[in-house]
Design a protein around this motif. Structure first.
Motif: not given
Length: 119
Positions: A50, A74, A78, A93, A95, A97, A116, A118-119
């Motif tokens: 996270c 964002r 990323r 995995p 994500r 937050d 979660d 945003f992606e």
């Protein structure tokens, strides 16, 4: 500026404690690379990495803290998260937050945690 940094650090510490109480393992705090900074990186009980963006605002401030995690922010998160995963050779995995920390006039903190976000 110094008081803003101190308030931000206090907000991040509050979120880190919240995550620990929820069973998360804190992996990094204020991790930096050439792409930017990750406020907190934690692993959930289920093994999800996270990346937590902490936004501190005073009660009554205009707009929700999450609204300040715009498209540009964002994208920077990323890229920074990918660098973190690569440097630490993590294949899990992940994500993003957002932790909204509201500070009242008396200094009391209130937390809203968005998994979660945003992606």
């Amino acid at each position: 500026m110094r008081s803003t940094k101190a308030a931000g650090d206090r907000g991040e510490a509050e979120v880190a404690e919240y995550l620990r109480k929820k069973g998360y393992t804190l992996l990094a705090s204020q991790w930096r690379c050439r792409f930017g900074e990750l406020d907190l990186v934690a692993r959930s009980r289920r093994g999800v990495i996270c990346f937590v963006e902490v936004k501190l605002r005073s009660d009554g401030a205009i707009g929700l803290p999450r609204e300040f995690v715009d498209l540009h922010k964002r994208e920077r998160l990323r890229r920074t998260a990918l660098a973190y995963l690569a440097q630490h050779e993590l294949d899990a995995p992940a994500r993003f937050d957002v932790a909204e920390v509201y500070q009242s006039a008396d200094g009391t903190l209130r937390l809203t945690y968005l998994e979660d976000a945003f992606e």
